[in-house]
Design a protein around this motif. Structure first.
Motif, PDB file in Angstrom:
ATOM      1  N   LEU A 193       0.818  -1.205   0.000  1.00 36.41           N
ATOM      2  CA  LEU A 193       0.000   0.000   0.000  1.00 36.41           C
ATOM      3  C   LEU A 193       0.857   1.262   0.000  1.00 36.41           C
ATOM      4  CD1 LEU A 193      -2.572  -1.083   2.766  1.00 36.41           C
ATOM      5  CD2 LEU A 193      -2.689  -1.522   0.294  1.00 36.41           C
ATOM      6  N   GLU A 194       0.501   2.188  -0.852  1.00 36.00           N
ATOM      7  CA  GLU A 194       1.085   3.543  -0.877  1.00 36.00           C
ATOM      8  C   GLU A 194       2.580   3.558  -1.211  1.00 36.00           C
ATOM      9  OE1 GLU A 194       0.088   5.713   2.676  1.00 36.00           O
ATOM     10  OE2 GLU A 194      -1.927   4.833   2.769  1.00 36.00           O
ATOM     11  N   TRP A 195       3.086   2.499  -1.824  1.00 35.36           N
ATOM     12  CA  TRP A 195       4.475   2.470  -2.282  1.00 35.36           C
ATOM     13  C   TRP A 195       4.438   2.217  -3.790  1.00 35.36           C
ATOM     14  CZ3 TRP A 195       8.743  -1.516  -0.450  1.00 35.36           C
ATOM     15  CH2 TRP A 195       9.961  -1.167  -1.030  1.00 35.36           C
ATOM     16  N   ASN A 196       4.451   3.305  -4.543  1.00 38.00           N
ATOM     17  CA  ASN A 196       4.261   3.183  -5.984  1.00 38.00           C
ATOM     18  C   ASN A 196       5.554   2.982  -6.761  1.00 38.00           C
ATOM     19  OD1 ASN A 196       1.429   3.483  -5.843  1.00 38.00           O
ATOM     20  ND2 ASN A 196       1.651   5.703  -5.688  1.00 38.00           N
ATOM     21  N   HIS A 197       6.598   3.760  -6.429  1.00 36.53           N
ATOM     22  CA  HIS A 197       7.822   3.761  -7.222  1.00 36.53           C
ATOM     23  C   HIS A 197       8.971   3.116  -6.457  1.00 36.53           C
ATOM     24  CE1 HIS A 197       5.681   6.305 -10.000  1.00 36.53           C
ATOM     25  NE2 HIS A 197       5.444   7.174  -9.037  1.00 36.53           N
ATOM     26  N   ILE A 198       9.829   2.417  -7.171  1.00 37.10           N
ATOM     27  CA  ILE A 198      10.920   1.658  -6.561  1.00 37.10           C
ATOM     28  C   ILE A 198      11.755   2.520  -5.634  1.00 37.10           C
ATOM     29  CG2 ILE A 198      13.051   0.382  -7.042  1.00 37.10           C
ATOM     30  CD1 ILE A 198      11.743  -0.567  -9.653  1.00 37.10           C
ATOM     31  N   GLU A 199      12.059   3.744  -6.099  1.00 39.03           N
ATOM     32  CA  GLU A 199      12.997   4.587  -5.351  1.00 39.03           C
ATOM     33  C   GLU A 199      12.381   5.250  -4.123  1.00 39.03           C
ATOM     34  OE1 GLU A 199      11.248   7.134  -8.700  1.00 39.03           O
ATOM     35  OE2 GLU A 199      11.967   5.064  -8.440  1.00 39.03           O
ATOM     36  N   ASP A 200      11.048   5.260  -4.010  1.00 46.27           N
ATOM     37  CA  ASP A 200      10.381   5.932  -2.883  1.00 46.27           C
ATOM     38  C   ASP A 200      10.190   4.966  -1.716  1.00 46.27           C
ATOM     39  OD1 ASP A 200      10.247   8.208  -4.451  1.00 46.27           O
ATOM     40  OD2 ASP A 200       8.231   7.738  -5.193  1.00 46.27           O
ATOM     41  N   ILE A 201      11.288   4.544  -1.120  1.00 44.30           N
ATOM     42  CA  ILE A 201      11.253   3.477  -0.118  1.00 44.30           C
ATOM     43  C   ILE A 201      10.698   3.998   1.206  1.00 44.30           C
ATOM     44  CG2 ILE A 201      12.621   1.791   1.162  1.00 44.30           C
ATOM     45  CD1 ILE A 201      14.657   1.947  -1.162  1.00 44.30           C
ATOM     46  N   PRO A 202       9.614   3.413   1.706  1.00 39.95           N
ATOM     47  CA  PRO A 202       9.077   3.832   3.005  1.00 39.95           C
ATOM     48  C   PRO A 202       9.927   3.264   4.134  1.00 39.95           C
ATOM     49  CG  PRO A 202       7.795   2.007   2.158  1.00 39.95           C
ATOM     50  CD  PRO A 202       8.801   2.340   1.092  1.00 39.95           C
ATOM     51  N   PHE A 203       9.941   3.950   5.278  1.00 41.11           N
ATOM     52  CA  PHE A 203      10.696   3.438   6.419  1.00 41.11           C
ATOM     53  C   PHE A 203      10.124   2.091   6.869  1.00 41.11           C
ATOM     54  CE2 PHE A 203      12.002   3.036  10.845  1.00 41.11           C
ATOM     55  CZ  PHE A 203      13.351   3.341  10.743  1.00 41.11           C
ATOM     56  N   THR A 204       8.797   1.997   6.908  1.00 41.95           N
ATOM     57  CA  THR A 204       8.113   0.735   7.196  1.00 41.95           C
ATOM     58  C   THR A 204       7.004   0.559   6.156  1.00 41.95           C
ATOM     59  OG1 THR A 204       8.509   0.975   9.575  1.00 41.95           O
ATOM     60  CG2 THR A 204       6.834  -0.613   8.890  1.00 41.95           C
ATOM     61  N   PRO A 205       7.106  -0.444   5.285  1.00 47.01           N
ATOM     62  CA  PRO A 205       6.074  -0.629   4.260  1.00 47.01           C
ATOM     63  C   PRO A 205       4.697  -0.859   4.863  1.00 47.01           C
ATOM     64  CG  PRO A 205       8.014  -1.959   3.773  1.00 47.01           C
ATOM     65  CD  PRO A 205       8.206  -1.418   5.156  1.00 47.01           C
ATOM     66  N   LYS A 206       3.669  -0.244   4.251  1.00 47.87           N
ATOM     67  CA  LYS A 206       2.286  -0.488   4.655  1.00 47.87           C
ATOM     68  C   LYS A 206       1.741  -1.657   3.844  1.00 47.87           C
ATOM     69  CE  LYS A 206       1.258   4.290   5.993  1.00 47.87           C
ATOM     70  NZ  LYS A 206       0.376   5.457   5.775  1.00 47.87           N
ATOM     71  N   ILE A 207       1.097  -2.578   4.535  1.00 44.30           N
ATOM     72  CA  ILE A 207       0.678  -3.821   3.904  1.00 44.30           C
ATOM     73  C   ILE A 207      -0.768  -4.122   4.255  1.00 44.30           C
ATOM     74  CG2 ILE A 207       1.170  -6.287   3.676  1.00 44.30           C
ATOM     75  CD1 ILE A 207       4.037  -5.687   4.565  1.00 44.30           C
ATOM     76  N   LEU A 208      -1.519  -4.588   3.288  1.00 46.55           N
ATOM     77  CA  LEU A 208      -2.906  -4.994   3.501  1.00 46.55           C
ATOM     78  C   LEU A 208      -2.977  -6.082   4.573  1.00 46.55           C
ATOM     79  CD1 LEU A 208      -5.828  -4.667   2.224  1.00 46.55           C
ATOM     80  CD2 LEU A 208      -5.264  -6.705   0.880  1.00 46.55           C
ATOM     81  N   GLY A 209      -3.976  -5.986   5.439  1.00 45.39           N
ATOM     82  CA  GLY A 209      -4.181  -7.031   6.436  1.00 45.39           C
ATOM     83  C   GLY A 209      -3.470  -6.772   7.740  1.00 45.39           C
ATOM     84  N   GLY A 210      -3.602  -5.601   8.275  1.00 42.81           N
ATOM     85  CA  GLY A 210      -3.012  -5.255   9.557  1.00 42.81           C
ATOM     86  C   GLY A 210      -2.208  -3.982   9.483  1.00 42.81           C
ATOM     87  N   PRO A 211      -2.800  -2.862   9.959  1.00 42.65           N
ATOM     88  CA  PRO A 211      -4.066  -2.802  10.712  1.00 42.65           C
ATOM     89  C   PRO A 211      -5.320  -2.752   9.836  1.00 42.65           C
ATOM     90  CG  PRO A 211      -3.078  -0.627  10.631  1.00 42.65           C
ATOM     91  CD  PRO A 211      -2.108  -1.550   9.960  1.00 42.65           C
ATOM     92  N   SER A 212      -5.168  -2.526   8.519  1.00 40.27           N
ATOM     93  CA  SER A 212      -6.352  -2.517   7.655  1.00 40.27           C
ATOM     94  C   SER A 212      -6.903  -3.927   7.510  1.00 40.27           C
ATOM     95  CB  SER A 212      -5.986  -1.966   6.274  1.00 40.27           C
ATOM     96  OG  SER A 212      -5.053  -2.812   5.631  1.00 40.27           O
ATOM     97  N   ASN A 213      -8.195  -4.047   7.178  1.00 36.35           N
ATOM     98  CA  ASN A 213      -8.796  -5.359   6.974  1.00 36.35           C
ATOM     99  C   ASN A 213      -8.212  -6.026   5.740  1.00 36.35           C
ATOM    100  OD1 ASN A 213     -10.489  -5.411   9.203  1.00 36.35           O
ATOM    101  ND2 ASN A 213     -12.086  -4.260   8.153  1.00 36.35           N
ATOM    102  N   GLY A 214      -7.971  -7.348   5.851  1.00 33.14           N
ATOM    103  CA  GLY A 214      -7.312  -8.083   4.792  1.00 33.14           C
ATOM    104  C   GLY A 214      -8.184  -9.125   4.111  1.00 33.14           C
TER     105      GLY A 214
END
Length: 330
Positions: A89-110
């Motif tokens: 989630l919310e990580w579109n481009h390779i170079e825009d690395i988030p500090f902690t990737p957001k992933i479906l299924g915690g805390p959002s419903n999966g």
């Protein structure tokens, strides 16, 4: 709809199957009627690390199904399309690395449910050659392996890859991806059955994890190590890695703390690379890659949605070779 809810109680014990009211997609969203969902170690991690007072949620990151409804302004997608979910989630481009990737299924419903709602950018069409079971267990493990090997590790044809602890989803995808481009692959496992399975699926060598890796590998030193084991094996890697080559780490199943003499790193000029998940760009590239090479996920076992607890217990014990999944609808 039926869904697996994880309550305040920590771990697998907090899971139970309930009937919930279905939601409708909002602007830019789509509703998917799921056929299958896949399990990952991340699901266990999320459930084990919830705090008292956290809101109940539906676990699960991987899934495949049919678009049932599209929200306002959704373009290029329509009802009836067969899709695989991109859980990043919310990580579109390779170079825009988030500090902690957001992933479906915690805390959002999966995806441990009959339906899930995601953003329109978080799906791709299911390749026709993949079954629903294969498509449903693809996303997290395959994306992690693809980024680790190709974006971070820059694996090339003819190089020697070591995968300690074969059997997990990421490890088995790593093996399949590496063999698809013509790399040489050595795997390790304490399980004789898993070593046999790895050789069946194309590994060149399968070693006992309890053996002396330095002695076993001898003159076949490796170019790249795909590591998720961590503390138990990490110091050994510097004895079997060629100078100036790389370790790509994405996990720490045997422990987080590693003590190393720095000279073992800077004299041979080793490269230690960390990685986690991947971007939407890499997900699209990964799907193109598997379709080009006609790669089929290795499916370990499927359980009905109502038996999600048993599925998670198998995953927790590490008994699987490949991916465990939930069969949600025929």
């Amino acid at each position: 709809m039926k869904a697996i809810i994880h309550s305040e109680k920590s771990g697998i014990a907090g899971m139970n199957c309930r009937d919930l009211q279905e939601m409708n997609p909002e602007k830019g969203e789509i509703k998917i009627r799921l056929k299958t969902a896949g399990l990952n170690r991340r699901d266990l991690f999320v459930m084990n690390n919830r705090d008292k007072g956290d809101k109940p949620f539906i676990p699960g990151s991987d899934g495949a199904g049919i678009i049932e409804e599209v929200g306002e302004d959704v373009k290029g997608l329509k009802k009836g399309m067969e899709v695989i979910i991109n859980l990043s989630l919310e990580w579109n481009h390779i170079e825009d690395i988030p500090f902690t990737p957001k992933i479906l299924g915690g805390p959002s419903n999966g995806t441990f449910a009959e339906c899930v709602i995601v953003e329109e950018d978080n799906v791709v069409q299911k390749p026709p050659y993949l079954s629903w079971k294969q498509g449903g267990v693809l996303s997290l493990s395959a994306l992690t392996a693809y980024r680790a090997l190709f974006t971070k590790g820059q694996l090339k044809r003819g190089e020697h890859l070591l995968i300690p602890g074969i059997g997990s989803g990421v490890a088995t995808y790593g093996m399949l991806f590496a063999k698809a481009i013509g790399a040489n692959v050595t795997v390790t496992s304490r399980s004789n059955e898993k070593r046999k399975q790895a050789l069946k699926y194309g590994a060149d060598y399968a070693l006992d994890s309890g053996s002396n890796l330095k002695e076993e590998i001898k003159n076949r030193k490796v170019d790249i190590i795909l590591d998720s084991v961590g503390a138990a094996l990490f110091p050994t890697y510097f004895e079997i890695l060629k100078p100036n080559e790389r370790i790509v780490n994405f996990g720490a199943s045997s422990g987080n703390e590693v003590e190393l003499p720095l000279r073992t790193i800077f004299y041979p000029q080793f490269n230690i690379l960390g990685t986690s998940m991947g971007s939407r760009e890499e997900f699209v590239d990964m799907m193109d890659f598997i379709e080009k090479h006609q790669i089929k996920p290795i499916v370990d076992r499927f359980y009905p949605l109502s038996e999600a607890v048993a599925a998670c217990e198998r995953l927790d014990k590490g008994e699987q070779f490949g991916n465990i999944g939930l069969l949600i609808s025929e």
